[in-house]
Design a protein around this motif. Structure first.
Motif, PDB file in Angstrom:
ATOM      1  N   VAL A  30       0.776  -1.009   0.036  1.00 37.09           N
ATOM      2  CA  VAL A  30      -0.009   0.004   0.117  1.00 37.09           C
ATOM      3  C   VAL A  30       0.954   1.267   0.004  1.00 37.09           C
ATOM      4  O   VAL A  30       1.887   1.432   0.612  1.00 37.09           O
ATOM      5  CB  VAL A  30      -0.715   0.011   1.224  1.00 37.09           C
ATOM      6  CG1 VAL A  30      -1.805   1.074   1.308  1.00 37.09           C
ATOM      7  CG2 VAL A  30      -1.714  -1.268   1.305  1.00 37.09           C
ATOM      8  N   SER A  31       0.641   2.049  -0.815  1.00 38.74           N
ATOM      9  CA  SER A  31       1.609   3.346  -0.857  1.00 38.74           C
ATOM     10  C   SER A  31       1.007   4.275   0.048  1.00 38.74           C
ATOM     11  O   SER A  31      -0.021   4.363   0.762  1.00 38.74           O
ATOM     12  CB  SER A  31       1.199   4.087  -2.202  1.00 38.74           C
ATOM     13  OG  SER A  31      -0.065   4.419  -2.647  1.00 38.74           O
ATOM     14  N   GLU A  63      -2.183   5.998  -0.650  1.00 38.47           N
ATOM     15  CA  GLU A  63      -3.483   5.070  -0.589  1.00 38.47           C
ATOM     16  C   GLU A  63      -3.784   4.723   0.863  1.00 38.47           C
ATOM     17  O   GLU A  63      -4.867   4.895   1.296  1.00 38.47           O
ATOM     18  CB  GLU A  63      -2.981   3.748  -1.288  1.00 38.47           C
ATOM     19  CG  GLU A  63      -3.307   3.809  -2.611  1.00 38.47           C
ATOM     20  CD  GLU A  63      -2.693   2.439  -3.204  1.00 38.47           C
ATOM     21  OE1 GLU A  63      -3.250   1.818  -4.212  1.00 38.47           O
ATOM     22  OE2 GLU A  63      -1.822   1.668  -2.429  1.00 38.47           O
ATOM     23  N   ASN A 118       2.284  -1.298  -7.906  1.00 36.61           N
ATOM     24  CA  ASN A 118       2.172   0.053  -8.580  1.00 36.61           C
ATOM     25  C   ASN A 118       0.763   0.724  -8.310  1.00 36.61           C
ATOM     26  O   ASN A 118      -0.316  -0.171  -8.539  1.00 36.61           O
ATOM     27  CB  ASN A 118       2.073  -0.319 -10.099  1.00 36.61           C
ATOM     28  CG  ASN A 118       1.662   0.603 -10.971  1.00 36.61           C
ATOM     29  OD1 ASN A 118       1.666   1.770 -10.403  1.00 36.61           O
ATOM     30  ND2 ASN A 118       1.359   0.460 -12.426  1.00 36.61           N
ATOM     31  N   ASP A 119       0.574   1.708  -7.478  1.00 36.93           N
ATOM     32  CA  ASP A 119      -0.685   2.260  -7.059  1.00 36.93           C
ATOM     33  C   ASP A 119      -1.493   2.693  -8.304  1.00 36.93           C
ATOM     34  O   ASP A 119      -2.722   3.188  -8.050  1.00 36.93           O
ATOM     35  CB  ASP A 119      -0.483   3.148  -6.022  1.00 36.93           C
ATOM     36  CG  ASP A 119       0.222   4.303  -6.255  1.00 36.93           C
ATOM     37  OD1 ASP A 119       0.610   4.572  -7.332  1.00 36.93           O
ATOM     38  OD2 ASP A 119       0.228   5.328  -5.317  1.00 36.93           O
ATOM     39  N   LYS A 120      -0.876   2.935  -9.676  1.00 39.36           N
ATOM     40  CA  LYS A 120      -1.651   3.284 -10.476  1.00 39.36           C
ATOM     41  C   LYS A 120      -2.297   2.170 -11.480  1.00 39.36           C
ATOM     42  O   LYS A 120      -2.990   2.514 -12.542  1.00 39.36           O
ATOM     43  CB  LYS A 120      -0.621   4.195 -11.373  1.00 39.36           C
ATOM     44  CG  LYS A 120      -0.266   5.350 -10.814  1.00 39.36           C
ATOM     45  CD  LYS A 120      -1.131   6.445 -10.806  1.00 39.36           C
ATOM     46  CE  LYS A 120      -0.751   7.585  -9.885  1.00 39.36           C
ATOM     47  NZ  LYS A 120      -0.844   7.654  -8.519  1.00 39.36           N
ATOM     48  N   ARG A 155      -6.389  -1.734  -9.029  1.00 45.25           N
ATOM     49  CA  ARG A 155      -6.242  -1.026  -7.541  1.00 45.25           C
ATOM     50  C   ARG A 155      -7.041   0.376  -7.583  1.00 45.25           C
ATOM     51  O   ARG A 155      -7.912   0.732  -6.902  1.00 45.25           O
ATOM     52  CB  ARG A 155      -4.794  -0.399  -7.360  1.00 45.25           C
ATOM     53  CG  ARG A 155      -4.010  -1.818  -6.537  1.00 45.25           C
ATOM     54  CD  ARG A 155      -2.589  -1.377  -6.586  1.00 45.25           C
ATOM     55  NE  ARG A 155      -2.154  -0.676  -5.595  1.00 45.25           N
ATOM     56  CZ  ARG A 155      -0.772  -0.756  -4.881  1.00 45.25           C
ATOM     57  NH1 ARG A 155      -0.098  -1.775  -5.517  1.00 45.25           N
ATOM     58  NH2 ARG A 155      -0.676   0.172  -4.020  1.00 45.25           N
ATOM     59  N   GLN A 156      -6.840   1.140  -8.626  1.00 44.48           N
ATOM     60  CA  GLN A 156      -7.424   2.315  -8.849  1.00 44.48           C
ATOM     61  C   GLN A 156      -9.059   2.226  -8.700  1.00 44.48           C
ATOM     62  O   GLN A 156      -9.817   3.360  -8.291  1.00 44.48           O
ATOM     63  CB  GLN A 156      -7.258   3.243  -9.967  1.00 44.48           C
ATOM     64  CG  GLN A 156      -5.785   3.846  -9.952  1.00 44.48           C
ATOM     65  CD  GLN A 156      -5.631   4.784 -11.247  1.00 44.48           C
ATOM     66  OE1 GLN A 156      -6.085   5.776 -11.085  1.00 44.48           O
ATOM     67  NE2 GLN A 156      -4.778   4.394 -12.235  1.00 44.48           N
ATOM     68  N   GLN A 182      -8.732   6.634  -3.193  1.00 44.93           N
ATOM     69  CA  GLN A 182      -7.907   7.798  -3.517  1.00 44.93           C
ATOM     70  C   GLN A 182      -8.339   9.222  -3.066  1.00 44.93           C
ATOM     71  O   GLN A 182      -9.600   9.151  -2.705  1.00 44.93           O
ATOM     72  CB  GLN A 182      -7.680   7.787  -5.024  1.00 44.93           C
ATOM     73  CG  GLN A 182      -7.211   6.517  -5.839  1.00 44.93           C
ATOM     74  CD  GLN A 182      -7.244   6.720  -7.006  1.00 44.93           C
ATOM     75  OE1 GLN A 182      -6.615   7.682  -7.913  1.00 44.93           O
ATOM     76  NE2 GLN A 182      -7.891   5.807  -8.075  1.00 44.93           N
TER      77      GLN A 182
END
Ligand SMILES: *Cc1c(COP(=O)(O)O)cnc(C)c1O
Ligand code: SF4
Length: 393
Positions: A64-65, A68, A95-97, A101-102, A107
């Motif tokens: 998790v970034s 995020e 990769n949070d992009k 995930r998005q 976000q």
């Protein structure tokens, strides 16, 4: 071939050559769920019960970034987090992009509400003759049967209703909806919607569908579901047989080819083998699929799954989704880059569902150049001009 001969992703080898299967990676159980039995993993009840709804659970699967993490805590009160373990395994860990995930991890953009955002962006409540029915077009209605979904999509247009226990479609709402349809002979097409109607049990769903099919003026029953994407295990033998018996059309909601696992291919193949038609509606989402190359890949893979691309929706004006919005010009450009360049059956209609209840308005590139007398000048997909002569008066 009977669809029941296809039970596992291994069985797909009976149908598809390797070069097609390779395009659909197996999601599997990953590291974290490796000890879960196949029986549990393939049970939609288990998948629903084990939904990821906390940061701690999510951190066991992905890195998790910081952004995020921050967004998770701030957004979860506004719109619950719920991610099926199956869908979580489609995520890119680092990769949070990642498009998967998005669409499922909150976000920061969700906290922004613009002046132009709307609580009921499609005016669905204004066109409600009885609770649970939106009757906007002459011959068809939307019928809301539940407010639950296995996964809460961050871009959902019905955020305000979905997952809100106080707006749960009660049994009497289902009854009043059925009554409305029985009494309105103009309704020849019913779209069972929600939430996700596959959150209902098979018995309840079959009750609704068979009641609809008893109505002499109802010719078409459609079911809108995102379970093919978020929980393909839901479409078990019993459910597919029920949909088959009742000649139901399905419409689903893939937005990116990263959502197309071998497991999703298995479910789509079982459905089409059972003779059920499947359409797809996507939403144009900034940073996810607002790119002609990505859209073309999505449409091509839908055709491999024998799902007909039906609509691309312009992202609507619902609150808290402005970070996903693009211009309309971007959508038209994507259609222009598909039309002529690839199979006609891979090209959906791009529509803006007009705020305030105007309904779906198709947006198209303009191929008309000019008219002089009976001479009409048109351009083709490569921008070459051609003349066509209309009949003289
Ligand atoms: C989208 C929609 C329909 C169905 O429209 P089609 O173009 O026939 O698929 C029906 N009613 C409402 C309110 C809708 O938003
Ligand atoms: S499945 Fe559909 S209704 Fe449910 S959260 Fe996703 S977009 Fe909204």
């Amino acid at each position: 071939m009977d669809f029941k001969e296809l039970q596992t992703v291994e069985d797909l080898k009976k149908v598809y050559p390797d070069h097609i299967l390779e395009k659909f990676p197996i999601a599997g159980k990953g590291e974290y769920y490796k000890d879960v039995s196949d029986k549990d993993w393939n049970s939609w009840i288990w998948q629903q019960k084990n939904r990821i709804s906390t940061l701690e659970e999510l951190e066991k699967i992905i890195n998790v970034s910081t952004e995020e993490r921050d967004a998770f805590e701030k957004c979860k009160e506004k719109f619950h987090v719920g991610i099926t373990p199956y869908y979580a395994l489609l995520m890119d860990k680092d990769n949070d992009k990642c498009p998967v995930r998005q669409q499922s991890v909150p976000q920061m953009g969700e906290l922004t509400i613009l002046d132009t955002d709307l609580e009921d962006p499609l005016g669905e409540e204004a066109d409600m003759p009885v609770p649970g029915i939106t009757h906007r077009y002459p011959d068809r209605v939307l019928f809301y049967t539940t407010h639950n979904c296995p996964l809460y999509c961050r871009h959902c247009t019905r955020k305000r209703k979905v997952a809100d226990p106080t707006s749960q479609a009660a049994n009497d709402q289902i009854e009043s909806g059925l009554k409305y349809i029985r009494e309105n002979s103009v309704v020849r097409d019913v779209i069972i919607s929600g939430g996700d109607p596959l959150s209902l049990g098979n018995n309840k769903l079959e009750y609704i569908i068979t009641e609809l099919r008893k109505i002499p003026h109802v010719e078409v029953v459609r079911l809108g579901t995102r379970n093919l994407v978020t929980l393909p295990q839901r479409l078990d033998d019993g459910l597919i047989e029920m949909l088959q018996r009742n000649l139901v059309h399905i419409n689903t909601h893939f937005n990116h080819s990263d959502e197309m696992s071998r497991e999703a291919l298995l479910t789509a193949t079982r459905l089409s083998m059972a003779g059920i038609t499947i359409g797809n509606q996507s939403v144009l989402l900034k940073g996810i699929n607002n790119d002609a190359v990505i859209m073309k890949e999505l449409m091509h893979k839908l055709l491999l799954m024998r799902i007909r691309p039906y609509y691309i929706f312009q992202c609507d004006l619902a609150e808290g989704i402005s970070h996903f919005r693009t211009s309309i010009a971007e959508g038209i450009e994507i259609i222009e880059k598909l039309r002529g360049w690839t199979s006609g059956i891979a090209i959906p209609y791009y529509v803006v569902d007009a705020p305030g209840g105007g309904g779906k308005i198709p947006m198209n590139p303009d191929y008309f150049v000019k008219r002089e007398g009976n001479k009409v000048t048109l351009r083709n997909y490569k921008n070459s001009e051609y003349e066509y002569y209309e009949p003289e008066e």
